[in-house]
Write an enzyme that holds these catalytic residues in place. Structure first.
Site, PDB file in Angstrom:
ATOM      1  CB  SER A 137      -0.863  -0.002   1.268  1.00  0.00           C
ATOM      2  OG  SER A 137      -1.458   1.258   1.475  1.00  0.00           O
ATOM      3  CE1 TYR A 150      -3.830  -2.103   5.402  1.00  0.00           C
ATOM      4  CE2 TYR A 150      -3.365   0.175   4.785  1.00  0.00           C
ATOM      5  CZ  TYR A 150      -3.688  -1.125   4.433  1.00  0.00           C
ATOM      6  OH  TYR A 150      -3.861  -1.455   3.107  1.00  0.00           O
TER       7      TYR A 150
HETATM    8  P1  NDP Z   1     -11.552  -5.980   0.425  1.00  0.00           P
HETATM    9  O1  NDP Z   1     -11.989  -5.798   1.837  1.00  0.00           O
HETATM   10  O2  NDP Z   1     -12.541  -5.756  -0.649  1.00  0.00           O
HETATM   11  O3  NDP Z   1     -10.893  -7.412   0.234  1.00  0.00           O
HETATM   12  C1  NDP Z   1     -10.070  -7.985   1.225  1.00  0.00           C
HETATM   13  C2  NDP Z   1      -9.938  -9.472   0.978  1.00  0.00           C
HETATM   14  O4  NDP Z   1      -9.072 -10.024   1.982  1.00  0.00           O
HETATM   15  C3  NDP Z   1     -11.272 -10.194   1.069  1.00  0.00           C
HETATM   16  O5  NDP Z   1     -11.379 -11.106   0.002  1.00  0.00           O
HETATM   17  C4  NDP Z   1     -11.177 -10.936   2.380  1.00  0.00           C
HETATM   18  O6  NDP Z   1     -11.885 -12.162   2.310  1.00  0.00           O
HETATM   19  C5  NDP Z   1      -9.672 -11.190   2.498  1.00  0.00           C
HETATM   20  N1  NDP Z   1      -9.296 -11.428   3.891  1.00  0.00           N
HETATM   21  C6  NDP Z   1      -9.263 -10.544   4.910  1.00  0.00           C
HETATM   22  N2  NDP Z   1      -8.947 -11.164   6.059  1.00  0.00           N
HETATM   23  C7  NDP Z   1      -8.798 -12.489   5.759  1.00  0.00           C
HETATM   24  C8  NDP Z   1      -8.510 -13.644   6.515  1.00  0.00           C
HETATM   25  N3  NDP Z   1      -8.290 -13.580   7.834  1.00  0.00           N
HETATM   26  N4  NDP Z   1      -8.437 -14.838   5.889  1.00  0.00           N
HETATM   27  C9  NDP Z   1      -8.645 -14.930   4.561  1.00  0.00           C
HETATM   28  N5  NDP Z   1      -8.914 -13.865   3.774  1.00  0.00           N
HETATM   29  C10 NDP Z   1      -9.004 -12.658   4.376  1.00  0.00           C
HETATM   30  O7  NDP Z   1     -10.327  -4.960   0.248  1.00  0.00           O
HETATM   31  P2  NDP Z   1      -9.270  -4.738  -0.942  1.00  0.00           P
HETATM   32  O8  NDP Z   1      -9.589  -5.536  -2.128  1.00  0.00           O
HETATM   33  O9  NDP Z   1      -9.135  -3.282  -1.080  1.00  0.00           O
HETATM   34  O10 NDP Z   1      -7.954  -5.274  -0.233  1.00  0.00           O
HETATM   35  C11 NDP Z   1      -7.067  -6.188  -0.822  1.00  0.00           C
HETATM   36  C12 NDP Z   1      -5.653  -5.833  -0.401  1.00  0.00           C
HETATM   37  O11 NDP Z   1      -5.330  -4.547  -0.922  1.00  0.00           O
HETATM   38  C13 NDP Z   1      -5.446  -5.724   1.105  1.00  0.00           C
HETATM   39  O12 NDP Z   1      -4.202  -6.308   1.426  1.00  0.00           O
HETATM   40  C14 NDP Z   1      -5.422  -4.222   1.356  1.00  0.00           C
HETATM   41  O13 NDP Z   1      -4.658  -3.899   2.499  1.00  0.00           O
HETATM   42  C15 NDP Z   1      -4.753  -3.756   0.089  1.00  0.00           C
HETATM   43  N6  NDP Z   1      -4.945  -2.357  -0.277  1.00  0.00           N
HETATM   44  C16 NDP Z   1      -6.191  -1.814  -0.420  1.00  0.00           C
HETATM   45  C17 NDP Z   1      -6.320  -0.494  -0.803  1.00  0.00           C
HETATM   46  C18 NDP Z   1      -7.638   0.183  -0.899  1.00  0.00           C
HETATM   47  O14 NDP Z   1      -7.691   1.435  -0.811  1.00  0.00           O
HETATM   48  N7  NDP Z   1      -8.734  -0.527  -1.100  1.00  0.00           N
HETATM   49  C19 NDP Z   1      -5.138   0.325  -1.160  1.00  0.00           C
HETATM   50  C20 NDP Z   1      -3.894  -0.353  -0.938  1.00  0.00           C
HETATM   51  C21 NDP Z   1      -3.794  -1.635  -0.556  1.00  0.00           C
HETATM   52  P3  NDP Z   1     -12.869 -12.751   3.428  1.00  0.00           P
HETATM   53  O15 NDP Z   1     -13.437 -11.583   4.182  1.00  0.00           O
HETATM   54  O16 NDP Z   1     -13.875 -13.529   2.650  1.00  0.00           O
HETATM   55  O17 NDP Z   1     -11.991 -13.616   4.253  1.00  0.00           O
HETATM   56  C1  8X3 Z   2      -5.026   1.522   1.545  1.00  0.00           C
HETATM   57  C2  8X3 Z   2      -4.581   2.872   1.120  1.00  0.00           C
HETATM   58  O1  8X3 Z   2      -4.302   5.250   1.897  1.00  0.00           O
HETATM   59  O2  8X3 Z   2      -6.305   4.089   2.580  1.00  0.00           O
HETATM   60  O3  8X3 Z   2      -3.936   0.716   1.749  1.00  0.00           O
HETATM   61  O4  8X3 Z   2      -4.185   3.521   3.572  1.00  0.00           O
HETATM   62  S1  8X3 Z   2      -4.854   3.981   2.371  1.00  0.00           S
END
Ligand code: NDP
Ligand code: 8X3
Length: 250
Positions: A137, A150
């Site tokens: 991120s 985070y």
């Molecule tokens: P979502 O919440 O839409 O997706 C997160 C995914 O992670 C879900 O499929 C969830 O599945 C899975 N997950 C979370 N905890 C667990 C667990 N304990 N076991 C198995 N699976 C898990 O968010 P994003 O798609 O945005 O996030 C994906 C990645 O991108 C993350 O690592 C996030 O930190 C990162 N990210 C997101 C950003 C944003 O602004 N959206 C920006 C930068 C990075 P389930 O709940 O079914 O287990």
């Molecule tokens: C998610 C991006 O800026 O919301 O990783 O932390 S931010």
């Protein structure tokens, strides 16, 4: 070309779900993992069991992770790409008001589970000269109030990715870290414990990154010629840019 196989974690939502779609439509087999089994099953129903294998487990449960690996159908057992995407942010409070249980859950998911699955799959990835794409991120590089654990967990992901590259030197295995900024997924809903209004307000008018944008980025990295490694990709929406330091005066 023989069909390649990707293991995509966090496939039930957001970046992971979009990445499953991109890779399956691009002709790959996909192991889709996450906790919400019904959402993973929908991917299987849509694309067929020969294209998508659903592995429902909590990534923090190492025994369940090992069982999911051991139970892979033979056609999915040779893994060419690991997309370490499962992760979450919990809470927006400053450190002094944060919930320790939430901090631990972020570390267990974003750090410990990511290294566990990587460690488990490394022999197979080396054997097939595969690739690892870790979803970090911008919070790894830019601090913001409430980003505390985070951001630190994502700094680990970025640095682990670069250190993996060093250790995997000569194996042909590629390692990349993608560092997205603001993207509209279920991320903020999870972070705010289900506050849809807060999530909508954050993204309103900002033209944030979409899940499809990140899926395309992963697809691009995974399909580059085998002699190229993308080390890091930092991507923000045009509407987002870094701002300065803060000063407190008595
Ligand atoms: P979502 O919440 O839409 O997706 C997160 C995914 O992670 C879900 O499929 C969830 O599945 C899975 N997950 C979370 N905890 C667990 C667990 N304990 N076991 C198995 N699976 C898990 O968010 P994003 O798609 O945005 O996030 C994906 C990645 O991108 C993350 O690592 C996030 O930190 C990162 N990210 C997101 C950003 C944003 O602004 N959206 C920006 C930068 C990075 P389930 O709940 O079914 O287990
Ligand atoms: C998610 C991006 O800026 O919301 O990783 O932390 S931010």
């Amino acid at each position: 070309m023989t069909t390649r196989t990707a293991w995509i974690t966090g496939a039930s939502s957001g970046f992971g779900a979009a990445t499953v779609e991109r890779f399956v439509t691009g002709g790959w087999r996909v192991i889709a993992s996450g906790r919400r089994a019904e959402r993973l099953q929908r991917l299987v129903d849509r694309h067929g069991a020969e294209h998508v294998h659903a592995a429902a487990f909590d990534v923090r449960d190492e025994a369940a992770m090992r069982k999911a690996h051991a139970d892979l159908p033979p056609a999915f057992a040779g893994i060419d790409l690991l997309v370490n995407n499962a992760g979450l942010a919990l809470g927006t409070a400053p450190a002094q008001q944060a919930d320790l249980a939430q901090w631990k859950q972020m570390i267990d998911t974003n750090v410990t589970a990511l290294v566990s699955l990587t460690h488990l799959l490394l022999p197979a990835l080396i054997e097939r000269r595969g690739a690892i794409v870790n979803i970090s991120s911008i919070a790894a590089s830019y601090t913001y109030r409430g980003g505390n654990v985070y951001g630190a967990s994502k700094a680990f992901v970025t640095q682990f990715s670069q250190n993996l590259r060093t250790d995997l030197h000569g194996t042909g295995v590629r390692v990349s870290s993608i560092e997205p900024g603001m993207a509209e997924t279920e991320f903020t809903l999870v972070r705010t414990s289900g506050d849809q209004a807060a999530s909508d307000k954050l993204y309103e008018g900002a033209h944030p990154i979409t899940a499809g944008d990140i899926a395309e980025t992963i697809w691009w990295i995974a399909n580059l010629p085998a002699h190229l490694n993308i080390n890091r990709v930092e991507v923000m929406p045009v509407s987002q840019s870094p701002a300065g330091l803060q000063v407190h005066r008595d």
